[in-house]
Design a protein around this motif. Structure first.
Motif, PDB file in Angstrom:
ATOM      1  N   ASP A  96       0.840  -1.187   0.000  1.00 16.87           N
ATOM      2  CA  ASP A  96       0.000   0.000   0.000  1.00 16.87           C
ATOM      3  C   ASP A  96       0.883   1.247   0.000  1.00 16.87           C
ATOM      4  N   GLU A  97       0.345   2.327  -0.540  1.00 14.58           N
ATOM      5  CA  GLU A  97       1.108   3.575  -0.612  1.00 14.58           C
ATOM      6  C   GLU A  97       0.188   4.761  -0.332  1.00 14.58           C
ATOM      7  N   LEU A  98       0.420   5.430   0.792  1.00 19.99           N
ATOM      8  CA  LEU A  98      -0.369   6.599   1.193  1.00 19.99           C
ATOM      9  C   LEU A  98      -0.229   7.767   0.230  1.00 19.99           C
ATOM     10  N   ASP A  99       0.957   7.939  -0.333  1.00 16.62           N
ATOM     11  CA  ASP A  99       1.239   9.122  -1.143  1.00 16.62           C
ATOM     12  C   ASP A  99       0.816   8.987  -2.598  1.00 16.62           C
ATOM     13  N   ILE A 100       0.077   7.940  -2.899  1.00 17.76           N
ATOM     14  CA  ILE A 100      -0.475   7.746  -4.246  1.00 17.76           C
ATOM     15  C   ILE A 100      -1.996   7.684  -4.090  1.00 17.76           C
ATOM     16  N   PRO A 101      -2.739   8.391  -4.936  1.00 16.90           N
ATOM     17  CA  PRO A 101      -4.201   8.380  -4.806  1.00 16.90           C
ATOM     18  C   PRO A 101      -4.764   6.960  -4.940  1.00 16.90           C
ATOM     19  N   PHE A 102      -5.873   6.736  -4.249  1.00 15.19           N
ATOM     20  CA  PHE A 102      -6.563   5.454  -4.367  1.00 15.19           C
ATOM     21  C   PHE A 102      -6.861   5.170  -5.838  1.00 15.19           C
ATOM     22  N   VAL A 136       0.548   0.261  -4.515  1.00 15.84           N
ATOM     23  CA  VAL A 136      -0.892   0.346  -4.741  1.00 15.84           C
ATOM     24  C   VAL A 136      -1.427   1.532  -3.933  1.00 15.84           C
ATOM     25  N   GLY A 137      -1.926   2.529  -4.633  1.00 14.55           N
ATOM     26  CA  GLY A 137      -2.370   3.747  -3.973  1.00 14.55           C
ATOM     27  C   GLY A 137      -3.593   3.547  -3.100  1.00 14.55           C
ATOM     28  N   ILE A 138      -3.483   4.016  -1.853  1.00 12.72           N
ATOM     29  CA  ILE A 138      -4.640   4.009  -0.953  1.00 12.72           C
ATOM     30  C   ILE A 138      -5.030   5.438  -0.564  1.00 12.72           C
ATOM     31  N   GLY A 139      -4.229   6.421  -0.962  1.00 15.82           N
ATOM     32  CA  GLY A 139      -4.530   7.808  -0.663  1.00 15.82           C
ATOM     33  C   GLY A 139      -4.338   8.164   0.804  1.00 15.82           C
ATOM     34  N   ASP A 146      -5.299  10.101  11.771  1.00 18.87           N
ATOM     35  CA  ASP A 146      -3.911   9.640  11.813  1.00 18.87           C
ATOM     36  C   ASP A 146      -3.688   8.609  10.703  1.00 18.87           C
ATOM     37  N   PRO A 147      -2.659   8.788   9.873  1.00 21.46           N
ATOM     38  CA  PRO A 147      -2.385   7.803   8.828  1.00 21.46           C
ATOM     39  C   PRO A 147      -2.221   6.382   9.373  1.00 21.46           C
ATOM     40  N   ALA A 148      -1.669   6.234  10.582  1.00 26.99           N
ATOM     41  CA  ALA A 148      -1.491   4.900  11.173  1.00 26.99           C
ATOM     42  C   ALA A 148      -2.838   4.227  11.415  1.00 26.99           C
ATOM     43  N   ASP A 149      -3.863   5.008  11.750  1.00 23.90           N
ATOM     44  CA  ASP A 149      -5.207   4.445  11.923  1.00 23.90           C
ATOM     45  C   ASP A 149      -5.851   4.175  10.565  1.00 23.90           C
ATOM     46  N   TRP A 150      -5.639   5.072   9.627  1.00 20.44           N
ATOM     47  CA  TRP A 150      -6.216   4.976   8.279  1.00 20.44           C
ATOM     48  C   TRP A 150      -5.811   3.666   7.594  1.00 20.44           C
TER      49      TRP A 150
END
Length: 194
Positions: A96-102, A136-139, A146-150
């Protein structure tokens, strides 16, 4: 073994995490196994492993899901690479990748971990960051979550409608990378969708 690829789907073990954003890498590896009717078995490297072929006469795929939590994925990854006699250039980590849009997929080799603890641990255990990644973008989370919760939340209802397509596209990207190489895969999967 030049005709073998180790494909590692990052995630957390157990039913609590199966449908979370952080486990999308394992969802992609599950899709690759499903396409080939390959069954996962426990491996002494502390991972579940399924072996299959890209297609008849083509490269072998070692599909792996570490039994460990995300932040300590490196041990199983390095142990599997050693077991199969593979260098980092034959390892693909799907995550997963936070910095890529879903609903977006990006591929790269090497570089930093971007704050992703699973990628960081794999790079440390392999002794190099120079392995391929299918990101894989998750946005990013909405508002102040918090990103850790997201990343540990399940995909939302709207996302779940598109998720099978995203997982399928990421599996296609892994196959393309293994068969055609990184640059060809980037050219295909980085292009905007029609």
């Amino acid at each position: 073994m030049a005709d073998t690829w180790l494909i590692i789907g990052l995630g957390n073990p157990g039913p609590r995490y199966e449908q979370t954003r952080h486990n999308v890498g394992q969802m992609v590896v599950d899709e690759l196994a499903s396409r080939r009717s390959a069954a996962f078995r426990q491996h002494k490297a502390n991972a579940r492993v399924a072996e299959a072929w890209l297609r008849p006469g083509a490269a072998k795929l070692v599909l792996a899901k570490p039994n460990t939590f995300m932040n300590v994925s490196g041990g199983p990854a390095a142990n599997l690479a050693k077991f199969y006699g593979l260098g980092a250039d034959r390892v693909v980590v799907v995550h997963d990748e936070l910095d890529i849009p879903f609903d977006t997929i990006k591929l790269k080799t090497g570089g930093g971990h971007g704050g992703h603890n699973g990628v960081r641990d794999v790079a440390k255990a392999l002794g190099t960051p120079d392995f391929a990644r299918v990101r894989v973008g998750i946005g990013r989370p909405p508002g102040r979550q918090d990103p850790a919760d997201w990343v540990l939340d399940a995909f939302g209802a709207t996302e779940r409608k598109t998720l099978p397509i995203l997982v399928g596209d990421a599996a296609d990207a892994v196959e393309h990378l293994a068969e055609e190489g990184l640059v060809a895969a980037q050219q295909r999967f980085h292009a905007p969708r029609p």
